[in-house]
Design a protein around this motif. Structure first.
Motif, PDB file in Angstrom:
ATOM      1  N   PRO A  15       0.864  -1.156  -0.043  1.00 11.61           N
ATOM      2  CA  PRO A  15      -0.027   0.196  -0.005  1.00 11.61           C
ATOM      3  C   PRO A  15       0.788   1.235  -0.051  1.00 11.61           C
ATOM      4  CG  PRO A  15      -0.197  -1.218   2.356  1.00 11.61           C
ATOM      5  CD  PRO A  15       0.613  -2.068   1.235  1.00 11.61           C
ATOM      6  N   LEU A  16       2.065   1.291   0.549  1.00 14.32           N
ATOM      7  CA  LEU A  16       2.970   2.206   0.566  1.00 14.32           C
ATOM      8  C   LEU A  16       3.492   2.790  -0.849  1.00 14.32           C
ATOM      9  CD1 LEU A  16       4.990   1.508   3.706  1.00 14.32           C
ATOM     10  CD2 LEU A  16       2.934   3.074   3.323  1.00 14.32           C
ATOM     11  N   ASP A  17       3.450   1.921  -1.967  1.00 13.43           N
ATOM     12  CA  ASP A  17       4.062   2.087  -2.986  1.00 13.43           C
ATOM     13  C   ASP A  17       3.240   2.129  -4.242  1.00 13.43           C
ATOM     14  OD1 ASP A  17       6.475   2.188  -1.868  1.00 13.43           O
ATOM     15  OD2 ASP A  17       6.859   0.205  -1.935  1.00 13.43           O
ATOM     16  N   ARG A  18       2.182   2.256  -4.004  1.00 11.65           N
ATOM     17  CA  ARG A  18       0.834   2.260  -4.987  1.00 11.65           C
ATOM     18  C   ARG A  18       1.063   3.446  -6.047  1.00 11.65           C
ATOM     19  NH1 ARG A  18      -3.543  -1.518  -4.864  1.00 11.65           N
ATOM     20  NH2 ARG A  18      -2.811  -2.736  -2.626  1.00 11.65           N
ATOM     21  N   ALA A  20       5.291  -4.194  -5.936  1.00 15.19           N
ATOM     22  CA  ALA A  20       5.422  -5.578  -4.962  1.00 15.19           C
ATOM     23  C   ALA A  20       6.667  -5.978  -4.425  1.00 15.19           C
ATOM     24  CB  ALA A  20       4.923  -6.657  -6.031  1.00 15.19           C
ATOM     25  N   GLY A  21       7.524  -4.928  -4.604  1.00 16.82           N
ATOM     26  CA  GLY A  21       8.741  -5.072  -3.907  1.00 16.82           C
ATOM     27  C   GLY A  21      10.020  -5.655  -4.783  1.00 16.82           C
TER      28      GLY A  21
END
Length: 89
Positions: A49-52, A74-75
């Motif tokens: 949610p932090l990288d949307r 998704a990392g």
């Protein structure tokens, strides 16, 4: 995919007799029948949610039978096994 369920193609990969297309916004990859263009299967994965704000998919590749999805939110790289529908982050 848009509100009407249409895929918005961003990137694609072909390999191992398969064709995959990633959506531009949502974490969805469709396996497409190369003969008639119909969707065979849909695959998805979890996003942070932090990288949307990052692009959902920046690249796709097929390695052996697996689909590799470069997904910054998704990392990194997500590996999807299309045969058992499992994803591994």
């Amino acid at each position: 995919m848009d509100g009407e369920g249409r895929l918005r193609p961003a990137v694609l990969a072909v390999g191992a007799g398969r064709c995959f297309v990633a959506d531009d916004v949502v974490p969805v990859v469709a396996e497409i029948d190369s003969a008639d263009g119909q969707v065979i299967e849909l695959f998805t994965w979890t996003l942070s949610p932090l990288d949307r704000h990052l692009p959902t998919t920046s690249a796709l590749a097929v390695q052996d039978e697996d689909l590799l999805v470069a997904s910054p939110p998704a990392g990194g790289v997500v590996r999807i096994d299309p045969d058992d529908r499992q994803f591994h982050g």
